[in-house]
Scaffold this motif. Sequence first.
Motif, short mmCIF file in Angstrom:
data_model
loop_
_atom_site.label_atom_id
_atom_site.label_comp_id
_atom_site.label_asym_id
_atom_site.label_seq_id
_atom_site.Cartn_x
_atom_site.Cartn_y
_atom_site.Cartn_z
N GLU A 24 0.81 -1.21 0.00
CA GLU A 24 0.00 0.00 0.00
C GLU A 24 0.85 1.27 0.00
O GLU A 24 0.32 2.37 -0.06
CB GLU A 24 -0.90 0.01 1.24
N TYR A 25 2.16 1.12 0.09
CA TYR A 25 2.99 2.28 0.34
C TYR A 25 3.89 2.61 -0.84
O TYR A 25 5.10 2.72 -0.71
CB TYR A 25 3.83 2.05 1.60
N GLN A 51 13.93 1.77 9.83
CA GLN A 51 14.89 0.82 9.28
C GLN A 51 15.31 -0.19 10.34
O GLN A 51 15.59 -1.35 10.03
CB GLN A 51 16.13 1.58 8.79
N LEU A 52 15.30 0.22 11.60
CA LEU A 52 15.63 -0.68 12.69
C LEU A 52 14.64 -1.85 12.74
O LEU A 52 15.02 -3.00 13.00
CB LEU A 52 15.60 0.10 14.01
N GLN A 53 13.37 -1.56 12.49
CA GLN A 53 12.36 -2.62 12.47
C GLN A 53 12.57 -3.57 11.29
O GLN A 53 12.33 -4.76 11.41
CB GLN A 53 10.96 -1.99 12.43
N PHE A 54 12.99 -3.04 10.14
CA PHE A 54 13.29 -3.89 8.99
C PHE A 54 14.36 -4.92 9.34
O PHE A 54 14.25 -6.10 9.06
CB PHE A 54 13.76 -3.06 7.80
N THR A 95 10.42 -2.42 -2.05
CA THR A 95 9.58 -1.69 -3.00
C THR A 95 10.28 -0.41 -3.45
O THR A 95 10.75 0.37 -2.61
CB THR A 95 8.23 -1.34 -2.36
N PHE A 96 10.34 -0.21 -4.75
CA PHE A 96 10.96 1.01 -5.27
C PHE A 96 10.10 2.22 -4.94
O PHE A 96 8.87 2.17 -5.03
CB PHE A 96 11.12 0.91 -6.80
N GLY A 97 10.75 3.31 -4.56
CA GLY A 97 10.04 4.58 -4.40
C GLY A 97 9.66 4.92 -2.99
O GLY A 97 9.16 6.02 -2.73
N VAL A 98 9.84 4.00 -2.04
CA VAL A 98 9.53 4.30 -0.65
C VAL A 98 10.67 3.82 0.23
O VAL A 98 11.44 2.95 -0.16
CB VAL A 98 8.21 3.64 -0.19
N ALA A 99 10.78 4.40 1.42
CA ALA A 99 11.88 4.07 2.32
C ALA A 99 11.40 4.10 3.76
O ALA A 99 10.46 4.83 4.10
CB ALA A 99 13.03 5.07 2.14
N PRO A 100 12.03 3.33 4.64
CA PRO A 100 11.69 3.40 6.06
C PRO A 100 12.26 4.66 6.69
O PRO A 100 13.05 5.38 6.07
CB PRO A 100 12.37 2.14 6.63
#
Length: 372
Positions: A24-25, A51-54, A95-100
């Motif tokens: 969704e993001y 990013q820590l959660q990733f 996913t391309f285009g989004v980041a944590p």
Amino acid sequence: MEGKVETQIVLTKPLSLDGDSNDEYRAPNMLQRVLSLLKNVPPIFNIPKSQLQFYGESVYCVGDDMLGKCNSKQSPSERITAVVAWSISTLRPMTFGVAPYNPILGETHHVSSGTLNVLLEQISHHPPVSALHATDEKENLELLLCQHPVPKFCGTSIEAEVRGTRQLRLRNHGETYVMNSPNLSIKFFPVPGVEWTGNDRIRCHETDLEAELSYGGKSFLGLRGNPRSIRGKIFKSSSMKPLFEINGHWDKIVTVKDLSSGEVKVIYNSKEAISGLQTPVVKDPKGVWPSESALVWGEVSQGILHKDWVKAREAKKAVEEKQRELSKDRELKGETWAPKHFIVSYSKEGGWDCSPIEKSVPPAPIVVPFNT
């Protein structure tokens, strides 16, 4: 809204195999996303988690008990093969285009999955360095990670070299497996996408066994190679004698071939390992630390999930301004910030290194539900 919400503690579903096509993001415009890389990322380009959660999810959100298999195998060759499979399971579709969110200094993430307790801390902000310590007293194993991504612009792509090592200790066997991570390649043209590329090396000095893995990637025109392919081998470190061949795709099936007998068997099935992953839940809200990722970014995540971009932007600005104030205050007082959970060192030759202050990680107030 996804996940459990307690006093602005927001947890969202982990990235999984099926999440790659049901996301969704996604960013609304590629050009805007490229431009946003040159400054702070606005919330519309954020996935609602840090990013820590990733990093943590790649360890505690697994459908199959990959770590337990590393410990239960009888022979050294079976164990390093299981470690290879576990290492592959930590790769998730991006996913391309989004980041944590970029974790703030001292941010933590503390989660339990069964008897595995996982603790992460952001031990540096500039540059971003994350540390992870996980222990499972029942399985008598320990995992330590110190990770430092270094992005590099390469014309039509950004190559993020993931520096640092992971150490998996199987105490029952007196074995330590030291491994690195493949790199993350963000391609803009001709087809935007995110791929894992490069090499991964896994070595155990105690057994004299080593594995080398190569992750495939598309060429500039997208005509050669498979971006999710894995090729590799397991061999004796001292003699370089190959023992097994590894082939497959990290988002499908990976097999190992015994070079002495010719036997081929599946060591990794992505659908079993990283599909239908459970979202962590808050079991004890009062036990959540103020530095917890899901709390630090809770209001920002709520804004993103509700597509309330004004709220998300204001909440993110508040988090960042508070960090700048704390940094200025430390500077005025002549104080040096130090992590609470890790001892950290840095050298030009060896890079960043860390060791946990406590021997084991305590059970967490946030837990991963059992698969039903």
